[in-house]
Design a protein around this motif. Structure first.
Motif: not given
Lengths: 347, 336, 297
Positions: A228, A256, A267-268, A270-272, A283, A341, B190, B194, B198, B219-220, B223, B264-265, B267
């Motif tokens: 993503l 988003f 999916l969003f 679950s990504i670290p 999650q 988000g 993907v 997780a 976990n 990122a992994v 975490n 991934a974000d 924003l």
């Protein structure tokens, strides 16, 4: 880009594309009723896990699936390269299709190690399509090839062009692959996991390069990835695929800020995330992606979905447009309402 | 131990694993590739150390050298105070059971011709432990597999994520102190990643593990890790607690790595620069002929003459945060 | 992809029982050609095993009246230059072919396979030395080597099997070494070492089971070649001594009658042709099946 332009200037319009493939264990429903449109200069990010059908879809757009593997195909792939009239690639004979690949549409694959022929010099591989499709002579083609290599950021292009692929690093090879794909100025570029095999610093360089070239050439691009993050800041629209279907399709920012499909949300989440503190509990999505061999009825994500209800197991949800928008679509009976988000991810 | 002890090694009683001046060289043709050069770090009990770097930086080689598979060319690996490089034969086999490994490709990590139950029980069988069946059932249950239904199947009947669970069960059967995870989630989907991350956290708590987590995904690593060590071209360039290192990367290479991650974000980093200042230049040099002085200098935007002459030593830049750079970035400008 | 499909196969096998489980092991079946070839091999093997009890004539009994009679006359497949029944001689001759093929290939497989596995696992000087010796053997003209060996150890069934088996050691060592090299790189070998497994245990538990299948499949193809080598020896009169019938010997005897009674040479030739073809076909199909599984594991 406004919507009228999107409609009038679609380079590619896919309608109800369905592809089923033969395999040892039965018929694989690889792509089911996929529809989207792509305008000039736009990037569509296609996100999905392995087995989501994203690569099969990409190959079918190019007509690259072996005929004997195909069990069933349906739908339309309407392609319009500028001066030429719109034509349906699904109906086009192979011979005609071959003339489109290269000058009109090109593809970049995941592994730059195998995408280049190891026994041919770069000059041969770069000039091949120039001479074939654009009718250049040897000298012209070579000059253009050196320009192309320089354009994709290969230093000392005049010397590099006489080298063999194994003399280049992975990132350089992917640049060469991009140069070959762009040699004839295609209107559509399909990049299938172009950076998955590369390191993160090289990935950024390649994605930057693709973005720059796309701007310069006003190409339409389909960027396929499992990550993503790769499409988040680089695609205009994002389509999320699961089990052969597009489950959500929206402009990147809308997706988003207001994701509707539980799979997109899961999916969003679950990504670290790099901004979260260490040991943030992820999650995880329970279970694993479904088999595509003779799939059961109902929503393919239902067995892993925390919101699933009886109806989800019986009926396949159709793709619908979110009320109040015209370009945010999803395929879920019980769409997510909050914007995940913005939520905190603490347990 | 006449070697100089680097400043970033800690004086603590609960150090489980201490790597001192570890070097690994491979002969490739007539040349010698310096895969790992003078790498030192330590891991305290219950800690997770993340080891990050790009392909070819030697991070996996470090993992294997800790296990003495193969033994390093130079340096020491202290496991619970015992120098493993001094051991051989039976003593090494015995000691090695205290460290276990899981690998990137879960499918090629499992012998396709053996049943899952036998694979998980392998270590117990080798050492003739009692109550092996009970132990197998316990660890399989712990990783979320049902021994009764899964035990008699063969690895190819499972998905990648489930195979990785089998690998984890196998590594836990001998009740190790240290678990070395070499890219354990890179080959997974993907949505399955997780689950495994976990699971590793759960197993760490349940079996009191100390972990070395090798990965390229920052990122992994963030975490799962308490401390992170960054490698470039066979050398350690920065090590420190996760919070400090990610918030204020002091080494130009770490900075470049962090700035390259696609988030991934969108924003969350609206202003992220796509065509910002160059963070890296040129190509990765050959590990057979690494640059003199600082190995990163050929690609570093801040490199000066001194970088070519003098090998940078580790220096403290913040609390439990060390960097090997002559000109570390110390101003509080966070990359993210 | 196949991996996932196999996964799917398992889920179903609980419900569908044997047929699905069998399909999982053997895939979507081998097709009729495979089963015809396998059937022919089974027939040859049964003839070899039960030659003395089968209702055929005495292969050594010359009936002068039947001399050179064609097939479907006094004798089903005709009679040879001494009036002996060709069918009976084929049945009894298959014993020689089968015994030599099995023994020679077993010798090659066991000796060559062991050397190959050890070379692939330990590498170093042992591997280099072994490969050098094997290259020398391979570079030697095999027929000359075979003639020398036979002259040295005699012409009994066992001696000839051992001599041909010796020739197969280099080929098997190479196949076993190549497969071992790829298996040793797999992480499960590393994992076993991490758990403290001894070298012998790794060789027997982790390496051998993964090397033996491709080696066995190669064995069928090798048997076909062994049968041809034996017949070449027989043609030169150096195989098992007369009057024991062998296929090669029968072809050799038929050579004299080619102008008048072509069936004397043709019938054993066709028999041998079909047998070797079947061995190659079955061996090839099995090997490709194992290879596919290997590449997906």
């Amino acid at each position: 880009m406004t919507d009228d332009r999107l409609n009038s200037q679609s380079v590619l319009r896919v309608e109800d594309l369905t592809i089923r493939l033969n395999s040892g264990a039965g018929t694989v429903h690889a792509v089911e009723a996929v529809s989207f449109a792509l305008a000039r200069g736009q990037t569509l990010g296609v996100v999905g896990e392995s087995g989501s059908g994203k690569s099969v879809m990409a190959r079918s757009l190019m007509g690259l699936l072996p005929r004997r593997a195909m069990a069933y195909k349906a739908g339309k792939v309407v392609f319009q390269a500028d001066p030429a009239p719109a034509q349906d690639l699904m109906q086009m004979p192979e011979k005609q299709l071959r003339h489109l690949r290269g000058p009109a549409m090109a593809m970049i694959f995941q592994d730059p190690m195998t995408a280049l022929n190891p026994v041919l010099r770069l000059s041969v591989q770069l000039t091949e399509s120039l001479r074939q499709h654009l009718g250049m002579d040897r000298q012209q083609a070579r000059r253009r090839a050196i320009d192309l290599l320089a354009a994709v950021g290969i230093p000392d292009a005049g010397r590099r062009i006489d080298q063999f692929p194994h003399q280049l690093s992975g990132g350089m090879r992917q640049r060469v692959v991009i140069a070959i794909a762009l040699a004839c100025n295609p209107s559509l570029l399909i990049a299938d996991e172009p950076t998955t095999a590369l390191d993160v610093t090289v990935q950024k360089q390649i994605l930057d390069l693709l973005a720059r070239l796309q701007r310069e050439h006003q190409m339409a691009m389909i960027l396929i990835t499992h990550d993503l993050g790769v499409v988040a800041s680089r695609a205009d629209h994002i389509a999320v695929m699961y089990a052969g279907r597009i489950v959500e399709h929206a402009p990147a920012k809308t997706l988003f800020s207001a994701m509707k499909h539980p799979y997109t949300e899961a999916l969003f989440n679950s990504i670290p995330r790099i901004n979260d503190p260490s040991h943030t509990r992820l999650q995880a999505i329970p279970g694993r992606p479904p088999q595509l061999v003779e799939p059961a009825s109902g929503c393919a994500f239902a067995p892993r979905c925390q919101y699933a209800q009886a109806r989800c197991l019986e009926q396949t949800p159709p793709i619908v447009t979110v009320p109040g928008t015209n370009d945010h679509k999803h395929a879920c009976f019980f769409p997510v309402s909050a914007a995940p988000g913005q939520e905190s991810v603490d347990d | 131990m006449t070697d100089q002890i680097p400043c970033h090694l800690r004086e603590r009683d609960d150090i489980v694993l201490r790597i001192l001046q570890l070097s690994v060289n491979f002969p490739v043709g007539k040349q010698t590739v310096q895969a790992v050069t003078n790498v030192s770090f330590d891991v305290a009990r219950g800690e997770t150390l993340g080891l990050v770097g790009e392909s070819g930086c030697g991070k996996s080689t470090v993992g294997r050298a800790i296990m003495q598979l193969p033994a390093p060319s130079a340096g020491h690996v202290f496991f619970n105070g015992q120098d493993m490089t001094d051991l051989a034969g039976e003593a090494l086999r015995q000691t090695r059971t205290g460290l276990q490994m899981i690998f990137q490709d879960p499918i090629s990590s499992l012998n396709p011709r053996r049943r899952v139950r036998d694979i998980v029980a392998e270590g117990l069988t080798i050492w003739g432990r009692e109550n092996a069946d009970t132990r197998v059932e316990e660890v399989m249950a712990a990783v979320g597999l049902d021994a009764a239904s899964a035990g008699d199947r063969r690895p190819h009947q499972f998905s990648g994520g489930q195979c990785q669970r089998i690998c984890i069960a196998r590594s836990l059967a001998l009740d190790p102190d240290v678990l070395i995870c070499d890219e354990p989630v890179s080959a997974l989907d993907v949505s399955v990643q997780a689950q495994i991350l976990n699971l590793l956290e759960d197993m760490k708590a349940r079996y009191h593990l100390t972990m070395v987590f090798i990965a390229h995904n920052l990122a992994v690593v963030k975490n799962i890790s308490d401390r992170v060590a960054v490698m470039y071209l066979g050398k350690l360039c920065e090590i420190g607690n996760t919070g400090s290192l990610y918030a204020r990367p002091a080494h130009p290479y770490t900075r470049a790595l962090l700035a390259s991650i696609p988030d991934a974000d969108p924003l969350a980093r609206e202003q992220a620069s796509i065509d910002g200042e160059p963070l890296l230049q040129g190509e990765l040099p050959s590990p057979a002929d690494p640059p003199s002085g600082c190995r990163f200098r050929t690609r570093c935007p801040y490199a000066q003459a001194r970088c070519a002459e003098e090998i940078p030593q580790m220096q403290l830049v913040a609390d439990d945060h060390y960097v090997a750079c002559h000109f570390p970035i110390l101003e509080p400008q966070a990359v993210r | 992809m196949l991996n996932k499909l196999a996964d799917n196969g398992v889920v179903r096998s609980r419900a569908q029982g044997f047929s699905a489980a069998a399909r999982q092991v053997f895939g979507r079946g081998f097709g009729p050609g495979f089963w015809i070839a396998a059937g022919w091999l089974l027939l040859v093997a049964l003839c070899a095993a039960f030659a003395d009890w089968l209702p055929v004539r005495d292969p050594l009994d010359p009936v002068i009246a039947n001399r050179l009679n064609g097939p479907l006359t006094t004798n089903i497949l005709g009679a040879d230059g001494l009036g002996r029944d060709i069918l009976a001689r084929l049945v009894h001759g298959s014993r020689v072919s089968v015994v030599i093929a099995l023994t020679a290939v077993s010798i090659g497989m066991v000796v060559g396979g062991t050397l190959g596995i050890l070379a692939g696992y330990f590498r170093g000087h042992f591997e280099r030395g072994l490969m050098a010796v094997l290259d020398v053997i391979l570079a030697f003209p095999w027929l000359v080597l075979l003639l020398a060996l036979v002259a040295f150890i005699g012409q009994s069934l066992m001696a000839i099997s051992v001599a041909i088996g010796f020739l197969w050691i280099p080929a098997y060592a190479r196949v076993a070494r190549a497969n071992t090299l790829s298996v040793v790189q797999r992480e499960y070998v590393l994992a076993a070492r991490a758990m403290g497994a001894s070298t012998l245990r790794i060789l027997l538990r982790e390496v051998l089971p993964n090397v033996i299948l491709p080696v066995l499949a190669y064995g069928l193809v090798a048997m076909g070649l062994v049968i041809i080598v034996e017949s070449a020896l027989a043609f030169l009169g150096l195989s098992v001594e007369a009057p024991q019938p062998t296929w090669g010997g029968m072809i050799s005897e038929g050579k004299r009658h080619l102008a008048t009674a072509v069936h004397v040479a043709l019938v054993p030739s066709v028999t041998m042709f079909l047998t070797v073809l079947s061995l190659n076909y079955v061996g090839d199909r099995l090997r490709s099946r194992f290879d596919v599984r290997e590449s997906n594991l």
